[in-house]
Design a protein around this motif. Structure first.
Motif, mmCIF file in Angstrom:
data_model
loop_
_atom_site.group_PDB
_atom_site.id
_atom_site.type_symbol
_atom_site.label_atom_id
_atom_site.label_comp_id
_atom_site.label_asym_id
_atom_site.label_seq_id
_atom_site.Cartn_x
_atom_site.Cartn_y
_atom_site.Cartn_z
ATOM 1 N N GLY A 1 4.316 -2.954 -4.951
ATOM 2 C CA GLY A 1 3.106 -2.133 -4.890
ATOM 3 C C GLY A 1 3.213 -0.937 -5.822
ATOM 4 N N GLN A 2 4.391 -0.333 -5.860
ATOM 5 C CA GLN A 2 4.626 0.838 -6.723
ATOM 6 C C GLN A 2 4.562 0.451 -8.200
ATOM 7 O OE1 GLN A 2 7.997 3.838 -5.982
ATOM 8 N NE2 GLN A 2 8.780 2.657 -7.689
ATOM 9 N N ALA B 1 0.824 -0.443 -9.385
ATOM 10 C CA ALA B 1 -0.224 0.571 -9.236
ATOM 11 C C ALA B 1 -0.343 1.470 -10.453
ATOM 12 C CB ALA B 1 0.079 1.422 -8.003
ATOM 13 N N ARG C 1 0.841 -1.204 0.000
ATOM 14 C CA ARG C 1 0.000 0.000 0.000
ATOM 15 C C ARG C 1 0.879 1.258 0.000
ATOM 16 N NH1 ARG C 1 -2.058 2.883 4.055
ATOM 17 N NH2 ARG C 1 -1.570 1.321 5.630
ATOM 18 N N ARG D 1 1.980 1.695 -3.515
ATOM 19 C CA ARG D 1 0.909 2.259 -4.360
ATOM 20 C C ARG D 1 0.782 3.753 -4.113
ATOM 21 N NH1 ARG D 1 -1.946 -2.168 -2.712
ATOM 22 N NH2 ARG D 1 -3.405 -0.985 -1.410
#
Length: 322
Positions: free
Chosen positions: A306-307, A310, A236, A239
């Motif tokens: 996550g990055q 996203a 998260r 993201r």
């Protein structure tokens, strides 16, 4: 941050109306303790309202909120945000209904200490202060992962206040002057993470006023206890990084490759483990200290994944207005 001196009598008589906004998703098990924390606040009860917003829960949250609103000695108002599944949309619902000139935020799984509100509101006595950030500390935890996060002070606001792009406070413990929200708008309702940074940055970049940190305004929060929860927490964060990159141009984190992980784990096994084990025998290190490197690599890889995965949805760019 400039500091102006404030007359102590003014400071003591400064009791603005405060609205505390809490978004709640499936929080029925957290609510009794949270409301107990609100009941124990030292800020005058007649100067604060608690706006608890259910965000489409599938448990009995909404029912519990309605009962609490009817039977409490403090002002609790319950609301629902069923259109958009996002804590920021739920916060906006609360802000719209709020009557306070200061809007304070915390979360359902947080435990505000009794002096929380009093300490969080105090810096607003200075008229140029528009954001006040309180501290987040861990609830006592027994698991290895909780102890690791505690040793790294994962949740501490000093990380976000030291952000290289621009300081911000996490919504688990944050207060904003209402007029700042009138000038720059509310949270982006379709954003699912990173909205706390986004709103603070919009306020600070518009030069509406300055921020201050109130270390005595303490909220306790539980750390993640399993690798699955830890992975999802750091994904998260990744993201959020991607979204803030697209919204504000924040620098993306670089990849930590498997090759680099292998090299760092090798060095850890050969150098750090023997050294930390000697310290542990002498009582100067714990298992948590010994495992810092592998857990740190695990969270860094989760954050990067996550990055990478996203993509900011188009509607998440939208800002709602009061």
């Amino acid at each position: 941050m400039s500091h102006q001196l404030v007359d102590t009598t003014t400071a003591n008589s400064f009791l603005p109306m405060v609205s505390v906004v809490v978004p709640i998703y499936n929080g029925e098990t957290d609510l009794p303790e949270l409301i107990n924390c609100f009941l124990s606040q030292t800020y005058p009860k007649d100067r604060v309202e608690y706006l608890l917003v259910d965000n489409n829960s599938s448990d009995r949250t909404l029912n519990y909120l309605k009962i609490s609103a009817e039977n409490s000695s403090i002002t609790i108002r319950s609301f629902s945000e069923n259109q958009i599944q996002s804590s920021y949309a739920a916060r906006n619902t609360g802000i719209r209904a709020a009557i306070g000139e200061i809007i304070a935020f915390t979360d359902a799984d947080c435990r505000p200490q009794s002096q929380w509100l009093k300490s969080l509101i105090q810096p607003f006595v200075k008229p140029d202060v528009v954001i006040v950030v309180g501290e987040i500390v861990a609830l006592p935890g027994n698991t290895l992962l909780e102890q690791h996060a505690n040793s790294q002070e994962t949740l501490s606001q000093k990380h976000t206040l030291g952000h290289s792009f621009c300081p911000y406070g996490q919504t688990a413990n944050l207060a904003i002057r209402r007029i700042a929200l009138e000038k720059v708008g509310l949270f982006r309702p379709y954003l699912t993470t990173g909205g706390d940074a986004d709103i603070c940055w919009r306020i600070l970049q518009e030069n509406v006023g300055r921020w201050e940190f109130s270390p005595e305004a303490i909220v306790q929060h539980r750390h993640r206890t399993t690798f699955k929860e830890l992975k999802s927490q750091w994904q998260r964060y990744g993201r959020s990084n991607r979204y803030l990159h697209e919204l504000h141009g924040v620098k993306l984190m670089r990849e930590i490759t498997l090759k680099e992980c292998g090299y760092r784990l090798g060095r850890w096994l050969l150098k750090e483990v023997p050294k930390d084990s000697v310290k542990a025998i002498a009582g100067k290190a714990t298992l948590v200290d010994i495992l810092n490197t592998p857990i740190g690599l695990f969270t860094a890889r989760a954050r990067y994944s996550g990055q990478q995965e996203a993509k900011l949805p188009e509607n998440a760019k939208m800002i709602e207005w009061l």
